[in-house]
Write a protein that holds these residues in place. Sequence first.
Motif, PDB file in Angstrom:
ATOM      1  N   LEU A  70     -24.642  35.193 -38.139  1.00  0.00           N
ATOM      2  CA  LEU A  70     -23.976  33.808 -38.647  1.00  0.00           C
ATOM      3  C   LEU A  70     -23.742  33.891 -40.150  1.00  0.00           C
ATOM      4  CD1 LEU A  70     -26.166  31.122 -36.844  1.00  0.00           C
ATOM      5  CD2 LEU A  70     -23.946  31.610 -36.410  1.00  0.00           C
ATOM      6  N   SER A  71     -24.629  34.421 -41.061  1.00  0.00           N
ATOM      7  CA  SER A  71     -24.267  34.494 -42.381  1.00  0.00           C
ATOM      8  C   SER A  71     -23.047  35.242 -42.651  1.00  0.00           C
ATOM      9  CB  SER A  71     -25.796  35.167 -42.962  1.00  0.00           C
ATOM     10  OG  SER A  71     -26.689  34.670 -42.952  1.00  0.00           O
TER      11      SER A  71
ATOM     12  N   GLU B 271     -17.300  27.097 -38.001  1.00  0.00           N
ATOM     13  CA  GLU B 271     -16.778  28.616 -38.484  1.00  0.00           C
ATOM     14  C   GLU B 271     -15.268  28.562 -38.341  1.00  0.00           C
ATOM     15  OE1 GLU B 271     -17.049  33.229 -37.858  1.00  0.00           O
ATOM     16  OE2 GLU B 271     -18.643  32.038 -37.297  1.00  0.00           O
TER      17      GLU B 271
ATOM     18  N   ALA C 127     -18.198  30.779 -47.469  1.00  0.00           N
ATOM     19  CA  ALA C 127     -19.544  30.250 -48.131  1.00  0.00           C
ATOM     20  C   ALA C 127     -20.360  31.397 -48.845  1.00  0.00           C
ATOM     21  CB  ALA C 127     -20.359  30.010 -46.841  1.00  0.00           C
TER      22      ALA C 127
ATOM     23  N   TRP D 215     -19.947  25.598 -49.299  1.00  0.00           N
ATOM     24  CA  TRP D 215     -18.811  25.702 -49.531  1.00  0.00           C
ATOM     25  C   TRP D 215     -18.241  24.784 -50.811  1.00  0.00           C
ATOM     26  CZ3 TRP D 215     -20.709  25.971 -44.931  1.00  0.00           C
ATOM     27  CH2 TRP D 215     -20.522  26.803 -44.078  1.00  0.00           C
TER      28      TRP D 215
ATOM     29  N   VAL E  87     -24.580  32.039 -49.166  1.00  0.00           N
ATOM     30  CA  VAL E  87     -25.614  31.789 -47.872  1.00  0.00           C
ATOM     31  C   VAL E  87     -27.020  32.079 -48.727  1.00  0.00           C
ATOM     32  CG1 VAL E  87     -26.351  32.822 -45.813  1.00  0.00           C
ATOM     33  CG2 VAL E  87     -24.175  32.878 -46.205  1.00  0.00           C
TER      34      VAL E  87
ATOM     35  N   PHE F 171     -19.983  33.144 -41.842  1.00  0.00           N
ATOM     36  CA  PHE F 171     -19.784  32.030 -42.585  1.00  0.00           C
ATOM     37  C   PHE F 171     -19.299  32.584 -44.127  1.00  0.00           C
ATOM     38  CE2 PHE F 171     -22.329  29.227 -39.491  1.00  0.00           C
ATOM     39  CZ  PHE F 171     -21.181  28.424 -38.991  1.00  0.00           C
ATOM     40  N   ARG F 172     -19.855  33.490 -44.191  1.00  0.00           N
ATOM     41  CA  ARG F 172     -19.417  33.940 -45.682  1.00  0.00           C
ATOM     42  C   ARG F 172     -18.285  34.687 -45.532  1.00  0.00           C
ATOM     43  NH1 ARG F 172     -23.353  37.496 -46.016  1.00  0.00           N
ATOM     44  NH2 ARG F 172     -24.795  36.255 -47.050  1.00  0.00           N
TER      45      ARG F 172
ATOM     46  N   PHE G 162     -13.472  26.109 -41.059  1.00  0.00           N
ATOM     47  CA  PHE G 162     -13.642  26.674 -42.215  1.00  0.00           C
ATOM     48  C   PHE G 162     -12.412  27.885 -42.264  1.00  0.00           C
ATOM     49  CE2 PHE G 162     -17.595  24.589 -42.991  1.00  0.00           C
ATOM     50  CZ  PHE G 162     -17.280  23.976 -44.154  1.00  0.00           C
TER      51      PHE G 162
ATOM     52  N   THR H 113     -15.403  32.995 -44.453  1.00  0.00           N
ATOM     53  CA  THR H 113     -15.081  31.796 -44.736  1.00  0.00           C
ATOM     54  C   THR H 113     -15.012  31.249 -46.068  1.00  0.00           C
ATOM     55  OG1 THR H 113     -16.458  30.239 -43.839  1.00  0.00           O
ATOM     56  CG2 THR H 113     -14.839  31.474 -42.401  1.00  0.00           C
TER      57      THR H 113
ATOM     58  N   LEU I 172     -26.156  26.936 -46.346  1.00  0.00           N
ATOM     59  CA  LEU I 172     -24.876  27.559 -46.856  1.00  0.00           C
ATOM     60  C   LEU I 172     -24.222  26.387 -47.499  1.00  0.00           C
ATOM     61  CD1 LEU I 172     -25.065  28.082 -43.280  1.00  0.00           C
ATOM     62  CD2 LEU I 172     -23.871  29.935 -44.137  1.00  0.00           C
TER      63      LEU I 172
END
Length: 533
Positions: free
Chosen positions: A190-191, A269, A199, A216, A201, A194-195, A272, A197, A214
């Motif tokens: 998940l990290s 996700e 984010a 943004w 973390v 999302f990173r 984003f 996009t 997280l």
Amino acid sequence: MSPQAVRPSAAPAAPATAVAPTAVAAATTQGAAPGATVGTLTAAPAPPPAPVPSAAPSAVAPAASTATAVAPAAAVTAITTTEPPGTPGAAPVAAVPGTTRTAGTVRTALAPAAPAAAAAPPTAAAPHAPAVPDSEGQSGPTAALPGLPQALSTRARTLAGAVRRRCADLARIESPSGDAPRLDALAEELSAGFRATGATVQREPGPAGDHLVLQWDGRDESLPHLLVVGHHDTVWPAGILADWPVTERDGTLSGPGVVDMKGGLAILEGAFALLADLGQRPHRTVRLVVVSDEEVGSPDGRRLVERQLRGAAAVLGLEPPHPDGRLKTARRGSTRVRLTVTGREAHAGNDAAEGVSAVDELVDQLVAVRGLVSLPGTELNAGRISGGSRANVIAGRAEAELGLRFATTEAQRRTLDNLARLTALRPGARVRTEVLSSRPAWPERSANPLLRHVRSLAAVLGQQLDGGPAGGAGDTNLPGSRGLPTLDGFGAVGGGAHARHEHIRIDQLAPRIALLAALLAVPLPRLRDRSEG
């Protein structure tokens, strides 16, 4: 909040499909030249839109009658490859169709949409969803998104396939509550997603698996942050995939955890990624807390949610909505209680009179407890019972784990007070009551400007959406019980949470992606009496 290194997990994780951002690809509005700035976002040509499916339930088109296990995502073509930062002068790496290289990890991403004719004008808001003046004096969601609802919906439909694959991949990474190695493997995946996009973390260690926090950055960092809460643990034991694989059939995706709540995590996700495709950031800073112990009441994760509540403008939950797509506007309180009885062991034949059966005492206590929880709006579930050792031994210990639901805070308080005063019915026995986790009731409120705002956004996107109270509890109980503007149910539309028929509706992924992206991108209305800045 700066990125923190993700430490390796002891449990292997299956490769997953990340919904990584791609080049800008969105529909232009009628009368706007390709690449022109429309409202607050930059639009570029995209395919003409198809009808947007409503968030309300509709008949699912029949598909092949035979279920098929979902295979790893096929490669998506026309993807460019970028090198990880900090590698100047490195030898060029050949682009592999369907992948993009982010921070040294090869991940499947999305192709930009092909240019096409301009889209139709945006759908007007429905009469029941009036524009709500926002905190910056604008007249409503259309003021921030003039002409772009169709772009959001079109791009969301393009992303829906990757989000479906992402959900399936996340479901294949088993993550039962309490299994720290497996939960940490999923947290790592998940990290990374999302990173990609945008984010930052932070991993927060927990006794039963790491949590994630997280962030943004928003376009206006002076505004209070928007908080989103989710979880990555499930109720399903390790090994469940052996006889219940992730399967796509008749317009649904089924598997352990797909609706509660890996679908919600994949949709966020995707939202984003959609904003990143448009070259945009959220309107205000967004923080996401993903806890590893929600299914057991968030006994440790609660502290992280509470920490991020301070100064939050509003709170959104990624739990699944009602089966018909409605959001969740209130929740019952929930408490887990362990009832432990200690007796005295003895031989069941030779010295039965010397023993005190903890099992018999527990059975009688449970009968008494049912009488104590008869208050209106209170429900009891004896979820687990254990005790004793052998049939020829008087049981020396027994325990039960009880799940209680409460419609009101008063019923919750009175019931827990009654349970705390339980006493043994047999000489020589002892009874102890222990609260394992507790969430306060989140009551329904007559005025709900956050729901009105979301309904207005949904109407502009061509969706019909409403809300209603829910019977289950979750981490949104915390902000909701304190009067913070809160809505839950932004996850995947489906059903069967905690049951073998758990599933999501594939046709409802695109509407949810577009709705969340719009909610992140536009200004919030004034949600409370005091100004939010």
